[in-house]
Scaffold this motif. Structure first.
Motif, PDB file in Angstrom:
ATOM      1  N   VAL A  89      42.037  31.516  53.549  1.00  0.00           N
ATOM      2  CA  VAL A  89      40.768  31.918  52.945  1.00  0.00           C
ATOM      3  C   VAL A  89      41.021  32.499  51.564  1.00  0.00           C
ATOM      4  O   VAL A  89      40.283  32.214  50.611  1.00  0.00           O
ATOM      5  CB  VAL A  89      40.037  32.936  53.854  1.00  0.00           C
ATOM      6  N   TRP A  90      42.062  33.297  51.413  1.00  0.00           N
ATOM      7  CA  TRP A  90      42.375  33.896  50.113  1.00  0.00           C
ATOM      8  C   TRP A  90      42.748  32.808  49.108  1.00  0.00           C
ATOM      9  O   TRP A  90      42.317  32.856  47.956  1.00  0.00           O
ATOM     10  CB  TRP A  90      43.504  34.900  50.271  1.00  0.00           C
ATOM     11  N   ASP A  91      43.513  31.824  49.540  1.00  0.00           N
ATOM     12  CA  ASP A  91      43.876  30.733  48.622  1.00  0.00           C
ATOM     13  C   ASP A  91      42.640  29.946  48.205  1.00  0.00           C
ATOM     14  O   ASP A  91      42.493  29.581  47.023  1.00  0.00           O
ATOM     15  CB  ASP A  91      44.892  29.801  49.280  1.00  0.00           C
ATOM     16  N   ARG A  92      41.737  29.660  49.132  1.00  0.00           N
ATOM     17  CA  ARG A  92      40.507  28.929  48.785  1.00  0.00           C
ATOM     18  C   ARG A  92      39.629  29.761  47.855  1.00  0.00           C
ATOM     19  O   ARG A  92      39.037  29.220  46.920  1.00  0.00           O
ATOM     20  CB  ARG A  92      39.733  28.569  50.051  1.00  0.00           C
ATOM     21  N   LEU A  93      39.568  31.060  48.098  1.00  0.00           N
ATOM     22  CA  LEU A  93      38.751  31.919  47.247  1.00  0.00           C
ATOM     23  C   LEU A  93      39.326  31.982  45.836  1.00  0.00           C
ATOM     24  O   LEU A  93      38.588  31.911  44.851  1.00  0.00           O
ATOM     25  CB  LEU A  93      38.665  33.325  47.856  1.00  0.00           C
ATOM     26  N   LYS A  94      40.623  32.085  45.712  1.00  0.00           N
ATOM     27  CA  LYS A  94      41.246  32.121  44.382  1.00  0.00           C
ATOM     28  C   LYS A  94      41.038  30.810  43.638  1.00  0.00           C
ATOM     29  O   LYS A  94      40.856  30.802  42.429  1.00  0.00           O
ATOM     30  CB  LYS A  94      42.747  32.392  44.516  1.00  0.00           C
ATOM     31  N   ALA A  95      41.028  29.693  44.368  1.00  0.00           N
ATOM     32  CA  ALA A  95      40.847  28.404  43.722  1.00  0.00           C
ATOM     33  C   ALA A  95      39.419  28.280  43.170  1.00  0.00           C
ATOM     34  O   ALA A  95      39.196  27.599  42.155  1.00  0.00           O
ATOM     35  CB  ALA A  95      41.134  27.289  44.703  1.00  0.00           C
ATOM     36  N   ARG A  96      38.446  28.891  43.798  1.00  0.00           N
ATOM     37  CA  ARG A  96      37.060  28.757  43.359  1.00  0.00           C
ATOM     38  C   ARG A  96      36.694  29.734  42.237  1.00  0.00           C
ATOM     39  O   ARG A  96      35.724  29.500  41.520  1.00  0.00           O
ATOM     40  CB  ARG A  96      36.127  28.999  44.535  1.00  0.00           C
ATOM     41  N   LEU A  97      37.403  30.806  42.114  1.00  0.00           N
ATOM     42  CA  LEU A  97      37.082  31.779  41.091  1.00  0.00           C
ATOM     43  C   LEU A  97      37.598  31.308  39.733  1.00  0.00           C
ATOM     44  O   LEU A  97      38.771  30.973  39.590  1.00  0.00           O
ATOM     45  CB  LEU A  97      37.673  33.144  41.428  1.00  0.00           C
ATOM     46  N   PRO A  98      36.732  31.297  38.730  1.00  0.00           N
ATOM     47  CA  PRO A  98      37.169  30.759  37.428  1.00  0.00           C
ATOM     48  C   PRO A  98      38.147  31.684  36.705  1.00  0.00           C
ATOM     49  O   PRO A  98      38.972  31.216  35.933  1.00  0.00           O
ATOM     50  CB  PRO A  98      35.852  30.639  36.643  1.00  0.00           C
TER      51      PRO A  98
END
Length: 103
Positions: A89-98
């Protein structure tokens, strides 16, 4: 007068009489404890502490064995699963944050 008060008064009076007798005779009663009673008490205490420590070590060993045999296999997947999901979840969240970029 209550019974407790009467007993307390009797004890105080007897102690006072004993002190007056010792003052007139000039000697205190001999120590009634046999020599070495403190040493025997110390040895009994040490042996009790050693037995308690031995029982504690035995109980700890039993608890560790029970955990290894019965609980670890059942509990381990439940402990690992949140860690794996947290990182994904943390990796997916970091990928979406510009603004986050890479680590």
């Amino acid at each position: 007068m209550s019974k407790t008060w009467a007993v307390f008064t009797l004890i105080v009076v007897l102690q006072g009489c004993q002190l007056m007798v010792f003052a007139t005779v000039g000697t205190a009663p001999a120590d009634t404890e046999p020599p070495g009673i403190i040493q025997r008490a110390r040895d009994a205490y040490r042996s009790a502490v050693e037995r308690a420590k031995g029982a504690g070590e035995l109980l700890r060993g039993f608890a560790e064995m029970y955990y290894e045999d019965h609980l670890k296999g059942t509990m381990e997947p439940y402990l690992v699963w949140p860690t794996l999901n947290y990182t994904s979840v943390w990796d997916r969240l970091k990928a979406r944050l510009p603004w986050s970029g890479s680590d």
